[in-house]
Design a protein around this motif. Structure first.
Motif, PDB file in Angstrom:
ATOM      1  N   GLY A  45      35.435  40.575  41.471  1.00 26.46           N
ATOM      2  CA  GLY A  45      36.236  39.832  42.705  1.00 26.46           C
ATOM      3  C   GLY A  45      35.792  38.510  42.842  1.00 26.46           C
ATOM      4  O   GLY A  45      36.629  37.601  43.155  1.00 26.46           O
ATOM      5  N   ILE A  46      34.457  38.149  43.151  1.00 29.31           N
ATOM      6  CA  ILE A  46      34.130  37.035  43.496  1.00 29.31           C
ATOM      7  C   ILE A  46      34.484  36.078  42.160  1.00 29.31           C
ATOM      8  O   ILE A  46      34.627  34.807  42.566  1.00 29.31           O
ATOM      9  CB  ILE A  46      32.486  37.068  43.828  1.00 29.31           C
ATOM     10  N   ILE A  47      34.077  36.402  41.014  1.00 27.75           N
ATOM     11  CA  ILE A  47      33.999  35.470  39.833  1.00 27.75           C
ATOM     12  C   ILE A  47      35.739  35.138  39.923  1.00 27.75           C
ATOM     13  O   ILE A  47      36.105  34.098  39.525  1.00 27.75           O
ATOM     14  CB  ILE A  47      33.623  36.259  38.772  1.00 27.75           C
ATOM     15  N   SER A  48      36.499  36.192  39.900  1.00 30.40           N
ATOM     16  CA  SER A  48      37.967  35.981  39.631  1.00 30.40           C
ATOM     17  C   SER A  48      38.610  34.609  40.730  1.00 30.40           C
ATOM     18  O   SER A  48      39.407  34.305  40.398  1.00 30.40           O
ATOM     19  CB  SER A  48      38.862  37.267  39.744  1.00 30.40           C
ATOM     20  N   SER A  86      41.204  36.326  32.811  1.00 24.40           N
ATOM     21  CA  SER A  86      40.811  37.447  33.609  1.00 24.40           C
ATOM     22  C   SER A  86      40.257  38.552  32.547  1.00 24.40           C
ATOM     23  O   SER A  86      39.296  39.294  32.748  1.00 24.40           O
ATOM     24  CB  SER A  86      41.993  37.955  34.516  1.00 24.40           C
ATOM     25  N   PRO A  87      41.013  38.921  31.436  1.00 24.37           N
ATOM     26  CA  PRO A  87      40.477  39.749  30.370  1.00 24.37           C
ATOM     27  C   PRO A  87      39.134  39.183  29.882  1.00 24.37           C
ATOM     28  O   PRO A  87      38.136  40.041  29.828  1.00 24.37           O
ATOM     29  CB  PRO A  87      41.686  39.794  29.294  1.00 24.37           C
ATOM     30  N   THR A  88      39.144  38.052  29.233  1.00 27.43           N
ATOM     31  CA  THR A  88      38.003  37.761  28.689  1.00 27.43           C
ATOM     32  C   THR A  88      36.619  37.492  29.480  1.00 27.43           C
ATOM     33  O   THR A  88      35.811  37.899  29.166  1.00 27.43           O
ATOM     34  CB  THR A  88      38.442  36.385  27.806  1.00 27.43           C
ATOM     35  N   LEU A 143      41.706  48.409  34.660  1.00 27.66           N
ATOM     36  CA  LEU A 143      41.764  48.309  36.140  1.00 27.66           C
ATOM     37  C   LEU A 143      41.369  47.284  36.661  1.00 27.66           C
ATOM     38  O   LEU A 143      41.818  46.515  37.684  1.00 27.66           O
ATOM     39  CB  LEU A 143      41.385  49.811  36.771  1.00 27.66           C
ATOM     40  N   LEU A 144      39.993  46.942  36.382  1.00 29.63           N
ATOM     41  CA  LEU A 144      39.164  45.856  36.923  1.00 29.63           C
ATOM     42  C   LEU A 144      39.967  44.473  36.628  1.00 29.63           C
ATOM     43  O   LEU A 144      40.179  43.502  37.373  1.00 29.63           O
ATOM     44  CB  LEU A 144      37.594  45.835  36.193  1.00 29.63           C
ATOM     45  N   VAL A 145      40.491  44.484  35.146  1.00 29.29           N
ATOM     46  CA  VAL A 145      41.163  43.372  34.755  1.00 29.29           C
ATOM     47  C   VAL A 145      42.465  42.942  35.525  1.00 29.29           C
ATOM     48  O   VAL A 145      42.859  42.080  35.718  1.00 29.29           O
ATOM     49  CB  VAL A 145      41.421  43.404  33.115  1.00 29.29           C
ATOM     50  N   ALA A 152      42.738  36.352  41.091  1.00 32.07           N
ATOM     51  CA  ALA A 152      42.529  35.032  40.393  1.00 32.07           C
ATOM     52  C   ALA A 152      43.665  34.041  40.875  1.00 32.07           C
ATOM     53  O   ALA A 152      43.665  32.993  41.166  1.00 32.07           O
ATOM     54  CB  ALA A 152      42.397  35.070  39.089  1.00 32.07           C
ATOM     55  N   ILE A 153      44.915  34.713  40.746  1.00 34.71           N
ATOM     56  CA  ILE A 153      46.214  34.134  41.200  1.00 34.71           C
ATOM     57  C   ILE A 153      46.124  33.820  42.791  1.00 34.71           C
ATOM     58  O   ILE A 153      46.473  32.635  43.118  1.00 34.71           O
ATOM     59  CB  ILE A 153      47.265  35.035  40.861  1.00 34.71           C
ATOM     60  N   MET A 154      45.636  34.727  43.564  1.00 39.57           N
ATOM     61  CA  MET A 154      45.243  34.460  44.815  1.00 39.57           C
ATOM     62  C   MET A 154      44.452  33.262  45.143  1.00 39.57           C
ATOM     63  O   MET A 154      44.557  32.574  45.993  1.00 39.57           O
ATOM     64  CB  MET A 154      44.841  35.820  45.573  1.00 39.57           C
ATOM     65  N   GLY A 155      43.138  33.380  44.422  1.00 39.03           N
ATOM     66  CA  GLY A 155      42.136  32.211  44.340  1.00 39.03           C
ATOM     67  C   GLY A 155      42.949  30.915  44.177  1.00 39.03           C
ATOM     68  O   GLY A 155      42.615  29.994  44.796  1.00 39.03           O
ATOM     69  N   GLY A 156      43.789  30.781  43.290  1.00 36.47           N
ATOM     70  CA  GLY A 156      44.389  29.875  42.841  1.00 36.47           C
ATOM     71  C   GLY A 156      45.273  29.074  43.923  1.00 36.47           C
ATOM     72  O   GLY A 156      45.454  27.941  44.292  1.00 36.47           O
TER      73      GLY A 156
END
Length: 243
Positions: A45-48, A86-88, A143-145, A152-156
């Protein structure tokens, strides 16, 4: 190299033999799902969130032109996040967190002769120790991805609006226009194979440890390196086949 690959295939054959008692396996699978999925959620979550925020700022910096609509920032961020970031990135991070832990756990059992004790009792040690980890990996990492993509989209959005690089309306329009659902399928296929790679490679490295605790540490390090290389290679192959 070919010797290692042959032993890897033989180990997988032993892993997927029919279990003696499914009840015991289900308990282990549930425990592994909690460790791989729930316990990794905060890290992913934090990284994304930060990756999404940084990507928005970088895309906005590279697209400084009055001829390019600002909504493109959201579209590029969305597609980059779903197909690659996100996947990688999630898989590489989990290779370090989960992979090293699995290798250390199984490797310690090997050097302390616990695996030998299981085999003497007639238990399929590869299936009992490794199968729950693989099932949990291919279940929880997709599920994590999926969660990572959303965060990540929210972080953007947060990074873009707070910095003034893009308005909230333009960003929302960018991530909703021209969306192709097939990209989600590509991301989930990647996550499935990445989960299998992380859990199987780390289990293999730990299962064949020989020596002392020092060798367990070396196996753990080798797991992370091998898993990362395998993840990047699989990423290239899957992208080439599906896109």
């Amino acid at each position: 190299m070919f010797t290692h690959f042959g032993r890897y295939i033989l180990l997988l054959k032993a892993v997927f033999k029919r279990p003696e008692k499914w009840k015991i396996y289900w308990t282990n699978i549930f425990n592994e799902m909690v460790y791989i999925g729930v316990d990794s959620l905060y890290l992913i979550g934090i990284i994304s969130v930060f990756v999404g925020a940084v990507m928005t700022l970088q895309i906005a910096f590279q697209l400084q032109s009055d001829l390019i609509p600002r909504t493109i920032i959201g579209s590029v961020n969305r597609d980059s996040t779903i197909l690659e970031l996100s996947p990688t990135i999630s898989a590489l991070v989990l290779a370090g967190k989960i992979g090293s832990s699995i290798a250390s756990e199984i490797g310690t059992m090997r050097v302390t002769e616990q695996i030998d004790a299981l085999e003497i009792m007639g238990i399929n040690a590869p299936g009992y120790l490794i199968l729950p980890k693989i099932v949990a990996g291919i279940t929880m990492i997709p599920l994590l991805v999926t969660i990572s993509i959303g965060l990540a989209i929210m972080g953007g959005y947060i990074g873009g609006t707070f910095s003034g690089a893009i308005s909230g309306a333009d960003y929302y329009r960018g991530i909703t226009e021209g969306f192709v659902p097939y990209t989600i399928a590509v991301a989930l296929v990647k996550a499935f194979f990445f989960g299998f790679i992380i859990t199987s490679v780390s289990s293999y490295q730990g299962f064949y440890v020989k020596g002392s605790a020092l060798d367990v540490g070396r196996a753990s390090t080798k797991t992370v390196v091998t898993s990362c290389i395998a993840i990047l290679a699989a990423d290239y192959v899957i992208t080439g086949l599906m896109l």
